[in-house]
Scaffold this motif. Structure first.
Motif, PDB file in Angstrom:
ATOM      1  N   VAL A 117       0.759  -1.344  -0.131  1.00 61.81           N
ATOM      2  CA  VAL A 117       0.017  -0.004   0.012  1.00 61.81           C
ATOM      3  C   VAL A 117       0.888   1.465   0.077  1.00 61.81           C
ATOM      4  O   VAL A 117       0.514   2.159  -0.739  1.00 61.81           O
ATOM      5  CB  VAL A 117      -1.064   0.101   1.175  1.00 61.81           C
ATOM      6  CG1 VAL A 117      -1.566   1.376   1.172  1.00 61.81           C
ATOM      7  CG2 VAL A 117      -1.900  -1.152   1.069  1.00 61.81           C
ATOM      8  N   VAL A 154       0.530   4.131  -2.722  1.00 63.36           N
ATOM      9  CA  VAL A 154       0.329   5.399  -2.311  1.00 63.36           C
ATOM     10  C   VAL A 154       1.227   6.474  -2.719  1.00 63.36           C
ATOM     11  O   VAL A 154       0.932   7.779  -2.769  1.00 63.36           O
ATOM     12  CB  VAL A 154      -0.223   5.550  -0.711  1.00 63.36           C
ATOM     13  CG1 VAL A 154      -0.457   6.940  -0.305  1.00 63.36           C
ATOM     14  CG2 VAL A 154      -1.377   4.916  -0.442  1.00 63.36           C
ATOM     15  N   ASP A 176       0.748  -5.021  -8.453  1.00 62.00           N
ATOM     16  CA  ASP A 176      -0.251  -4.212  -8.539  1.00 62.00           C
ATOM     17  C   ASP A 176      -0.721  -3.216  -9.715  1.00 62.00           C
ATOM     18  O   ASP A 176      -1.842  -2.654  -9.575  1.00 62.00           O
ATOM     19  CB  ASP A 176       0.070  -3.226  -7.093  1.00 62.00           C
ATOM     20  CG  ASP A 176       0.064  -4.031  -5.850  1.00 62.00           C
ATOM     21  OD1 ASP A 176      -1.089  -4.844  -5.671  1.00 62.00           O
ATOM     22  OD2 ASP A 176       0.967  -3.984  -5.300  1.00 62.00           O
ATOM     23  N   SER A 199     -12.536  -4.047  -6.520  1.00 67.66           N
ATOM     24  CA  SER A 199     -11.490  -3.220  -5.802  1.00 67.66           C
ATOM     25  C   SER A 199      -9.954  -3.910  -6.103  1.00 67.66           C
ATOM     26  O   SER A 199     -10.043  -4.901  -6.709  1.00 67.66           O
ATOM     27  CB  SER A 199     -11.501  -3.251  -4.279  1.00 67.66           C
ATOM     28  OG  SER A 199     -11.434  -4.497  -3.904  1.00 67.66           O
ATOM     29  N   ASP A 217      -7.173  -3.616   0.867  1.00 70.68           N
ATOM     30  CA  ASP A 217      -8.328  -2.877   0.967  1.00 70.68           C
ATOM     31  C   ASP A 217      -8.553  -1.969   2.296  1.00 70.68           C
ATOM     32  O   ASP A 217      -8.862  -0.702   2.230  1.00 70.68           O
ATOM     33  CB  ASP A 217      -9.596  -3.392   0.648  1.00 70.68           C
ATOM     34  CG  ASP A 217      -9.511  -3.821  -0.877  1.00 70.68           C
ATOM     35  OD1 ASP A 217      -8.847  -3.196  -1.665  1.00 70.68           O
ATOM     36  OD2 ASP A 217     -10.393  -4.717  -1.107  1.00 70.68           O
ATOM     37  N   TYR A 249      -5.962  -1.201   4.480  1.00 66.49           N
ATOM     38  CA  TYR A 249      -4.943  -0.124   4.479  1.00 66.49           C
ATOM     39  C   TYR A 249      -5.219   1.165   3.668  1.00 66.49           C
ATOM     40  O   TYR A 249      -5.087   2.233   4.120  1.00 66.49           O
ATOM     41  CB  TYR A 249      -3.584  -0.500   4.073  1.00 66.49           C
ATOM     42  CG  TYR A 249      -2.924  -1.218   5.248  1.00 66.49           C
ATOM     43  CD1 TYR A 249      -2.510  -0.811   6.368  1.00 66.49           C
ATOM     44  CD2 TYR A 249      -2.591  -2.591   5.048  1.00 66.49           C
ATOM     45  CE1 TYR A 249      -1.901  -1.579   7.504  1.00 66.49           C
ATOM     46  CE2 TYR A 249      -1.730  -3.454   5.905  1.00 66.49           C
ATOM     47  CZ  TYR A 249      -1.453  -2.759   7.132  1.00 66.49           C
ATOM     48  OH  TYR A 249      -0.568  -3.325   8.119  1.00 66.49           O
ATOM     49  N   LEU A 250      -5.872   1.009   2.667  1.00 67.75           N
ATOM     50  CA  LEU A 250      -6.173   2.136   1.680  1.00 67.75           C
ATOM     51  C   LEU A 250      -7.423   2.963   2.113  1.00 67.75           C
ATOM     52  O   LEU A 250      -7.585   3.759   1.763  1.00 67.75           O
ATOM     53  CB  LEU A 250      -6.545   1.652   0.186  1.00 67.75           C
ATOM     54  CG  LEU A 250      -5.312   0.997  -0.723  1.00 67.75           C
ATOM     55  CD1 LEU A 250      -6.023   0.072  -1.841  1.00 67.75           C
ATOM     56  CD2 LEU A 250      -4.522   2.107  -1.099  1.00 67.75           C
TER      57      LEU A 250
END
Length: 219
Positions: free
Chosen positions: A29, A33, A42, A55, A95, A97-98
């Motif tokens: 993540v 980000v 990813d 997602s 998901d 963490y996001l």
């Protein structure tokens, strides 16, 4: 040398396994980000998300199912239960963490670079941590280990080759490719190759001490 003696140590191994998945997911993540280019896998997940919805974590699970099937065919054995658990938990953790409100892209390039570098190291050592628990590798790592056992090639070479192939597919689907993606494709293999034996030695020593302590208390 890998310690395969798991008698009476399922609980401690599972804790190490779960912590490894949490750490690895955090690394994934942070890389997403940081917005300097996601990991090749990813890039694929995000590309599928762009094209088909759902997602990023959900696509991680779906792709994991397909990869796990390929690993089973190459390795000629059914993956361990931990592989299935890995496939599900990684997608869920990504998901979650996001969704954290403070998980935002830094405003400065240096902030992005620091987040990217931390994400790379955290991802690789989280991978080494959960593999060291010997409860089963995840889909991608199951494929990596199956190819290594089948071909005898080094982990770094196999991992880098996998990353580049997946990157090309994800890029064609419109996934986020930037200079960081290229760095990840080339650097993940060597770092995992170094992290895995370090984590395995640490886990073996930790489990050995816990076992000795349990025996001393029992006696």
């Amino acid at each position: 040398m890998i310690n395969n003696n798991k008698i009476g140590q399922t609980g401690p191994r599972f804790i190490i396994y779960l912590l490894g998945l949490l750490v690895m997911s955090l690394g994934i993540v942070l890389l997403i980000v940081a917005d300097l280019g996601a990991t090749p896998w990813d890039v694929l997940h995000v590309g599928l998300y762009y094209q088909l919805g759902l997602s990023i974590g959900t696509w991680s699970i779906i792709v994991g199912i397909l990869v796990l099937a390929i690993a089973a065919i190459i390795g000629k054995e059914m993956p361990k239960a931990g592989a299935y658990l890995n496939m599900i938990l990684i997608g869920i953790f990504i998901d979650l963490y996001l969704l954290l409100p403070f998980m935002t892209t830094p405003e400065t390039i240096w902030g992005k670079f620091i987040m990217f570098a931390c994400g790379l190291l955290i991802n690789c050592y989280g991978m080494g941590m959960y593999i060291s628990a010997r409860l089963g590798t995840g889909p991608r790592d199951s494929l990596m280990m199956a190819l290594m056992n089948r071909t005898g090639w080094k982990v770094a070479y196999i991992r880098s080759s996998m990353e580049i192939i997946v990157l090309v597919i994800g890029w064609q689907l419109g996934g986020p490719v930037f200079w960081g993606t290229i760095v990840l494709s080339l650097a993940t293999g060597p770092i995992v190759g170094a992290a895995l034996p370090q984590c395995q030695r640490f886990t073996n020593k930790l489990l050995a001490r816990m076992k000795e302590r349990k025996v001393s208390i029992a006696s």
